[in-house]
Scaffold this motif. Structure first.
Motif, PDB file in Angstrom:
ATOM      1  N   TYR A  10     -19.053  -0.211 -11.468  1.00  0.00           N
ATOM      2  CA  TYR A  10     -17.838   1.235 -11.126  1.00  0.00           C
ATOM      3  C   TYR A  10     -17.473   1.010 -12.140  1.00  0.00           C
ATOM      4  O   TYR A  10     -17.397   0.675 -13.362  1.00  0.00           O
ATOM      5  CB  TYR A  10     -16.624   0.050 -10.121  1.00  0.00           C
ATOM      6  N   PRO A  32     -10.636   7.117  -9.760  1.00  0.00           N
ATOM      7  CA  PRO A  32     -11.262   6.499  -7.719  1.00  0.00           C
ATOM      8  C   PRO A  32     -12.211   5.492  -8.830  1.00  0.00           C
ATOM      9  O   PRO A  32     -12.564   5.913 -10.916  1.00  0.00           O
ATOM     10  CB  PRO A  32     -11.004   7.206  -7.525  1.00  0.00           C
ATOM     11  N   LEU A  33     -12.544   4.204  -8.446  1.00  0.00           N
ATOM     12  CA  LEU A  33     -13.251   4.142  -8.700  1.00  0.00           C
ATOM     13  C   LEU A  33     -14.815   3.866  -8.255  1.00  0.00           C
ATOM     14  O   LEU A  33     -14.703   4.539  -7.184  1.00  0.00           O
ATOM     15  CB  LEU A  33     -14.021   2.054  -8.081  1.00  0.00           C
ATOM     16  N   VAL A  34     -15.997   5.005  -8.768  1.00  0.00           N
ATOM     17  CA  VAL A  34     -16.738   5.314  -8.231  1.00  0.00           C
ATOM     18  C   VAL A  34     -18.010   4.692  -8.823  1.00  0.00           C
ATOM     19  O   VAL A  34     -18.209   3.775  -9.367  1.00  0.00           O
ATOM     20  CB  VAL A  34     -16.797   6.868  -8.959  1.00  0.00           C
ATOM     21  N   GLU A  35     -18.669   4.140  -7.301  1.00  0.00           N
ATOM     22  CA  GLU A  35     -20.059   3.169  -7.748  1.00  0.00           C
ATOM     23  C   GLU A  35     -20.877   3.691  -8.350  1.00  0.00           C
ATOM     24  O   GLU A  35     -21.746   4.979  -7.330  1.00  0.00           O
ATOM     25  CB  GLU A  35     -19.761   2.248  -6.232  1.00  0.00           C
ATOM     26  N   GLU A  76      -8.644  -3.256  -5.926  1.00  0.00           N
ATOM     27  CA  GLU A  76      -9.816  -2.283  -5.299  1.00  0.00           C
ATOM     28  C   GLU A  76     -11.025  -3.777  -4.825  1.00  0.00           C
ATOM     29  O   GLU A  76     -11.129  -3.557  -4.315  1.00  0.00           O
ATOM     30  CB  GLU A  76      -9.864  -0.681  -5.402  1.00  0.00           C
ATOM     31  N   LEU A  77     -10.743  -3.842  -6.396  1.00  0.00           N
ATOM     32  CA  LEU A  77     -11.788  -4.853  -6.300  1.00  0.00           C
ATOM     33  C   LEU A  77     -11.803  -6.358  -6.419  1.00  0.00           C
ATOM     34  O   LEU A  77     -12.303  -7.393  -6.866  1.00  0.00           O
ATOM     35  CB  LEU A  77     -12.475  -4.786  -7.731  1.00  0.00           C
ATOM     36  N   ARG A 114       0.825  -1.172  -0.259  1.00  0.00           N
ATOM     37  CA  ARG A 114      -0.030  -0.453  -0.665  1.00  0.00           C
ATOM     38  C   ARG A 114       1.061   1.228  -0.076  1.00  0.00           C
ATOM     39  O   ARG A 114       1.347   1.857   1.143  1.00  0.00           O
ATOM     40  CB  ARG A 114      -0.810   0.568   1.411  1.00  0.00           C
TER      41      ARG A 114
END
Lengths: 407, 407
Positions: free
Chosen positions: A100, A91-94, A229-230, A64
């Motif tokens: 996403y 960013p990943l925005v939901e 992230e996913l 990280r």
């Protein structure tokens, strides 16, 4: 933070042909016209970069680290000789549970192209060129201009005379020499300017698309970030022009699998405007690359007449497919993004348009739609104005009530 | 990633007056006209948010978390009821050794205002309003519109009829109702629309500037982020309009000191356009806030006629000062940013302009210049075009040679 000097701790070892991976070249000089050995009269095959994968440190993907741009992933990128601007880390925005948006408008020049141009401008610096030349009417050109300026290099942009007004200002903002020329003249002029002025070409110059061998490597970081992230999503929907972004994302996931970090890759869905769609045509016809007529579309950023072999490889190797989206479908996706707080240019909405054209429930798990760029770059932006309203209360009230607001 | 729901793990406990910190209010409803008790005929005092600082978890600032927007700092922000867009997390880009640009154009709507509007739209949601109303001709309005859209709220923007064309498109992009009205009518109309239509006001409505009690809290994250990368810098240069950004950054650093994470705060340098400069005037005259005539300037984003007490507090409590920058000086800084690969609007360059107007070597340690927004938003963008060039080689060659390139 991003520093004024680049980093060189790359594990890149060679270039190789995408037409035949046994055909290898030294890492330098960068191949800017694809692979000369495997290319034919009909199809130019791109080249890519190979790495000493056995030397990737254990736990490399688990760290990280603060957001520092491509430096975070330097071992798996070409040498980052040019200073960065904190590219990537978007960013990943939901949008809704399990859907996403990877918002690439959050890059230094507000498009995904910055991931590519950190690599291509580094190549220009490594090649000792005094500058770069790029054929582009938009994101690619402005991004190349920004990284060139930061590296102290000159930049020449061969643009479309019909570039939207705000985009024209954008192209000039970083001190590039902008030459609007007819579209058909752009690739031959790129080559001639490269040869005569010694500028390093960072866009395509071949009959079918090849581009720069180092460029698409920068897009691998999209896959690394999504994975961090996913994990591995059920699908990734990618706005597709020449297929470099598609290929880079696919290669990034393939590397994660190769290095044992994951055990599968997501299907990549190539999203092209229905008005063109050379990748869909190539896949249809079983060709490595092909050419189509391009009809009217507002999706300027991805309305391409020719494809490149990268697109075919990315779709095939990921078990994905290609989709053709009408402008109506693109506009609906653009409106949906705006309602979620993201103003994207029409081309950028192609990923979401692709998802919305699939059967609901087709994908078992989270899906990612890449949105490549901001709405500032669209055609028509700056061409119409809001209608003034007299400051008297009744006039204001009437306008608000007409807009569906209740007092 | 950022999710469609907000987060509520805030340690916010109350509101209090900046005019007298003993004057406290419950956290809800949010104060949108400053502190009624301490404000006078001449000066409206803003309100701020107070927190249960003793409950901040140990090691809170040491955690290395992925970029997730304001969620990262939720305990020290007002309740984040509205869903986010991955606001903040912007890079520090090194201009030269020891000089960093905090590039706020990397936010969801490409300006620092997103940090504020995540908080103000959350307040609107918490207050049960059907939407927000904002007086703005630019970044604030578009940002409020984006967060409102994402939260499913309506948005009304009272804009300047002279807003630049690309900015006009931007304001409309997220479905807001845009009403261009004369500047003098904006604040009274904001109040009337808020009262009659029940919309939550997220910009100023008072004689001297107060704005929204929750808004400036969002800017504290700029300080947290700078500290995470650089520690406490030798100075922070801040483009200053109404002083909310300045105040928020100062409060963030003050909290780091209060919580024992650091032992000092950096001097904050307020950078205003010389054509206006109400904060400089207030400091000069020893007033909490004042009014000035605003002359001609291209720095629309920070050309304010009135100041607010936040600015005076931020400069005084940090041991900083204010600077007035001519447009010539702002343009030079804008050009310097562009040469470094960052296209900023003129107002956004005020921070760097401030630094460049200081004596070399004045600061012992790294300095940070905040750049608030992208060049797309500037006046004149989209109003002129590149001159086409005939595609014949001699014409192209002549243009390149005229631009100083050698073949």
């Amino acid at each position: 933070m991003t520093t004024t000097s680049g980093t060189t701790d790359s594990l890149a070892v060679a270039q190789r042909s995408l037409g035949d991976s046994a055909v290898r070249y030294p890492l330098w000089p960068p191949l800017t016209s694809g692979c000369p050995k495997t290319s034919t009269e009909d199809v130019a095959y791109p080249a890519e970069v190979d790495y000493a994968y056995d030397r990737v440190p254990a736990g490399f993907f688990d760290q990280r680290l603060p957001h520092t741009g491509h430096e975070r992933w330097a071992p798996l990128l070409p040498p980052l000789l040019a200073p960065g601007l904190g590219e990537g880390g978007t960013p990943l925005v939901e949008l809704e549970p399990g859907v996403y948006v990877k918002d690439e408008s959050r890059n230094p020049t507000w498009s995904h192209k910055d991931r590519l141009n950190r690599c291509t401008v580094s190549a220009a610096l490594g090649a000792g060129a005094p500058g770069v030349v790029v054929a582009s009417s938009g994101n690619h050109g402005a991004s190349a201009a920004a990284f060139a300026a930061r590296a102290g290099l000159r930049c020449v942009v061969l643009a479309d005379p019909g570039v939207p007004p705000a985009m024209d200002a954008f192209l000039r903002a970083y001190g590039a020499v902008v030459l609007p020329v007819p579209k058909a003249a752009r690739w031959p002029l790129t080559r001639r300017i490269a040869e005569r002025f010694g500028l390093h070409p960072v866009s395509n110059m071949t009959r079918t698309h090849t581009g720069h061998a180092f460029g698409a490597e920068g897009y691998k970081t999209v896959a690394y970030e999504i994975h961090a992230e996913l994990g591995v999503p059920a699908a990734v929907f990618v706005p597709t022009g020449y297929g470099e972004l598609l290929f880079g994302i696919g290669k990034g996931f393939a590397e994660l699998r190769r290095l044992g970090v994951t055990d599968r890759v997501p299907p990549l869905i190539a999203c092209e405007p229905a008005a063109g769609g050379p990748l869909a045509a190539a896949l249809d016809r079983g060709l490595p690359a092909t050419r189509v007529e391009v009809g009217a579309t507002g999706a300027d950023g991805i309305a391409c007449a020719v494809s490149g072999y990268r697109g075919v490889l990315a779709v095939r190797d990921s078990g994905g497919r290609s989709m053709l989206l009408t402008d109506e479908c693109l506009r609906a996706a653009q409106a949906e993004l705006a309602r979620a707080g993201m103003w994207a240019e029409l081309s950028a909405a192609a990923g979401l348009a692709g998802l919305r054209s699939c059967a609901v429930g087709e994908f078992d798990g989270p899906v990612v739609c890449v949105s490549t760029s901001s709405g500032f770059k669209g055609r028509g932006v700056g061409e119409d104005r809001s209608e003034p309203v007299p400051p008297e209360w009744e006039a204001v009230r009437a306008r608000l009530r007409a807009a569906g607001l209740d007092d």
